[in-house]
Each structure stands twice: as structure tokens, then as C-alpha cells.
Design a protein around this motif. Structure first.
Motif, PDB file in Angstrom:
ATOM      1  N   VAL A 128      31.654  -5.403 -29.896  1.00 61.72           N
ATOM      2  CA  VAL A 128      30.413  -4.646 -29.764  1.00 61.72           C
ATOM      3  C   VAL A 128      29.195  -5.409 -30.277  1.00 61.72           C
ATOM      4  N   TYR A 129      29.387  -6.617 -30.791  1.00 65.23           N
ATOM      5  CA  TYR A 129      28.280  -7.342 -31.419  1.00 65.23           C
ATOM      6  C   TYR A 129      27.129  -7.602 -30.454  1.00 65.23           C
ATOM      7  N   GLU A 130      27.410  -8.096 -29.264  1.00 66.54           N
ATOM      8  CA  GLU A 130      26.338  -8.425 -28.308  1.00 66.54           C
ATOM      9  C   GLU A 130      25.570  -7.181 -27.874  1.00 66.54           C
ATOM     10  N   ALA A 131      26.280  -6.095 -27.597  1.00 63.97           N
ATOM     11  CA  ALA A 131      25.608  -4.849 -27.218  1.00 63.97           C
ATOM     12  C   ALA A 131      24.763  -4.343 -28.388  1.00 63.97           C
ATOM     13  N   ALA A 132      25.291  -4.446 -29.589  1.00 66.71           N
ATOM     14  CA  ALA A 132      24.546  -4.013 -30.778  1.00 66.71           C
ATOM     15  C   ALA A 132      23.290  -4.854 -30.948  1.00 66.71           C
ATOM     16  N   HIS A 133      23.413  -6.159 -30.780  1.00 62.02           N
ATOM     17  CA  HIS A 133      22.264  -7.065 -30.920  1.00 62.02           C
ATOM     18  C   HIS A 133      21.186  -6.703 -29.898  1.00 62.02           C
ATOM     19  N   GLU A 134      21.599  -6.510 -28.666  1.00 62.93           N
ATOM     20  CA  GLU A 134      20.648  -6.198 -27.596  1.00 62.93           C
ATOM     21  C   GLU A 134      19.923  -4.881 -27.851  1.00 62.93           C
ATOM     22  N   ARG A 135      20.661  -3.831 -28.221  1.00 63.37           N
ATOM     23  CA  ARG A 135      20.062  -2.516 -28.438  1.00 63.37           C
ATOM     24  C   ARG A 135      19.209  -2.498 -29.716  1.00 63.37           C
ATOM     25  N   PHE A 136      19.736  -3.024 -30.809  1.00 60.14           N
ATOM     26  CA  PHE A 136      19.019  -2.980 -32.089  1.00 60.14           C
ATOM     27  C   PHE A 136      17.729  -3.791 -32.017  1.00 60.14           C
ATOM     28  N   CYS A 137      17.796  -4.955 -31.394  1.00 60.07           N
ATOM     29  CA  CYS A 137      16.640  -5.855 -31.379  1.00 60.07           C
ATOM     30  C   CYS A 137      15.679  -5.575 -30.234  1.00 60.07           C
ATOM     31  N   GLY A 138      16.156  -5.031 -29.138  1.00 56.67           N
ATOM     32  CA  GLY A 138      15.317  -4.906 -27.959  1.00 56.67           C
ATOM     33  C   GLY A 138      14.639  -3.564 -27.765  1.00 56.67           C
ATOM     34  N   VAL A 139      15.047  -2.561 -28.516  1.00 60.68           N
ATOM     35  CA  VAL A 139      14.471  -1.230 -28.357  1.00 60.68           C
ATOM     36  C   VAL A 139      13.330  -1.059 -29.359  1.00 60.68           C
ATOM     37  N   VAL A 140      12.160  -0.660 -28.864  1.00 59.36           N
ATOM     38  CA  VAL A 140      10.992  -0.462 -29.720  1.00 59.36           C
ATOM     39  C   VAL A 140      10.521   0.988 -29.581  1.00 59.36           C
ATOM     40  N   HIS A 141      10.393   1.655 -30.723  1.00 54.88           N
ATOM     41  CA  HIS A 141       9.934   3.043 -30.785  1.00 54.88           C
ATOM     42  C   HIS A 141       8.571   3.086 -31.477  1.00 54.88           C
TER      43      HIS A 141
END
Length: 183
Positions: A128-141
């Protein structure tokens, strides 16, 4: 956005230093000073988050590894289906990470509800590391812009927020919470 991080944001093993406040090294300050800082930060968050948790933030409750009592902290949390991704900015030395390593059962309050689940540290090579990296780093609120003002110099921008989140994920300790979403 996978280029090199600015020098001011590069760190490893939780040795995070605020770009805006370089004198505040979270790892070299005495424990009492770090606890005072964390207490002041939580005092600022508590009234706001009691009313509504902003998107991109979670109220994490762990069980103290020594006391056995519930411990509450506020974390950057990004939900993706039945998972939530977190990162301990100050790395594996963070008390809530140590609590999770002893007892992975957690409660996580997000904008859309409160969930129980099992948390664990993830590292490169984990499925799950790559999916976690993409979601955590790429989503801006929207809350991330305010958070960015606290941590980085200058006006916040999407690029600066993504860089900050990348620095936290790659330099800190990333975790995944497998949420129990059964109704």
C-alpha cells in the motif's frame, strides 16, 4: 511533482525542522519544551476540531502503551475507501507511533465520521506504500493552506503544500489505518 524537495524540507527519521521557524528543531528541543509546544498546538486545534474536523485532518485516539489510557492527537489524515493514510512528522520516535506499535487498535475521527481500525507503519516495498504516497502527498484540502502558513515561508500554494506533504511522508513515518467501515 516528483522532483527533488527544497533543501529546507529534506529530513530523515523524524528530524523535522520548521522552514518558517528554523530554530525550532523538534528533535533537539528538550522533552519538556516539545511537550509545551505540542500542548499549545493542541489547545489551538481543540475548540475548532470539536465543532468540525477539517477535511484532510483526523483526530486519532490510541491506547497509551504504558498507561493503558486513551491518548488523543491531531494528524494529517487522508481517507481512501476503507483506508486512511497518516504520517508522523517526527518519525518513529513519535509517542502515538510507539503506542500503535504496542496496540494497533485505534479510533480515527474524520470529516465524515468516526471509525475504528488497525494501524501499522508502512515502508517502501509495502503493497500500500505507493497508493499511500500518492494520496497523502497529492491531495490538497483548504485547511492545508492554513497549515502551510504555519510550516513554510511565503504565501501558500498547491506546489508548496504538495512539497510539504511529501517531506512529511518521506522524512517521517507513514502509516495506514485499515478502517472498519461496517455499518
Amino acid at each position: 511533482m516528483n522532483g527533488p524537495l527544497p533543501e529546507s524540507l529534506r529530513y530523515t527519521d523524524g528530524r523535522y525542522v520548521f522552514e518558517r521557524r528554523p530554530g525550532l528543531d523538534t528533535t533537539k528541543a528538550p522533552l519538556a519544551e516539545r511537550r509545551r509546544f505540542a500542548g499549545a498546538l493542541h489547545a489551538l486545534h481543540r475548540p475548532w476540531f470539536a465543532i468540525r474536523v477539517p477535511r484532510g485532518v483526523g483526530v486519532l485516539t490510541t491506547i497509551g502503551r504504558k498507561s493503558g489510557s486513551p491518548r488523543v492527537t491531531y494528524v494529517k489524515a487522508v481517507r481512501d475507501g476503507n483506508r486512511a493514510y497518516l504520517a508522523a512528522i517526527t518519525g518513529r520516535h513519535t509517542l502515538w507511533v510507539k503506542n500503535i506499535q504496542v496496540n494497533p487498535s485505534v479510533s480515527l475521527r474524520l470529516t465524515d465520521g468516526t471509525y475504528t481500525g488497525a494501524a501499522r507503519v508502512i515502508a517502501p516495498g509495502d503493497p500500500v506504500y505507493e497508493a499511500a504516497h500518492e494520496r497523502f502527498c497529492g491531495v490538497v484540502h483548504p485547511f492545508d493552506y492554513l497549515e502551510n502558513v504555519f510550516h513554510r515561508k511565503g504565501l501558500p500554494s498547491r506546489r508548496k503544500i504538495v512539497e510539504l506533504h511529501r517531506a512529511w511522508f518521506e522524512g517521517g513515518t507513514p502509516l495506514v489505518v485499515e478502517l472498519d467501515t461496517r455499518a
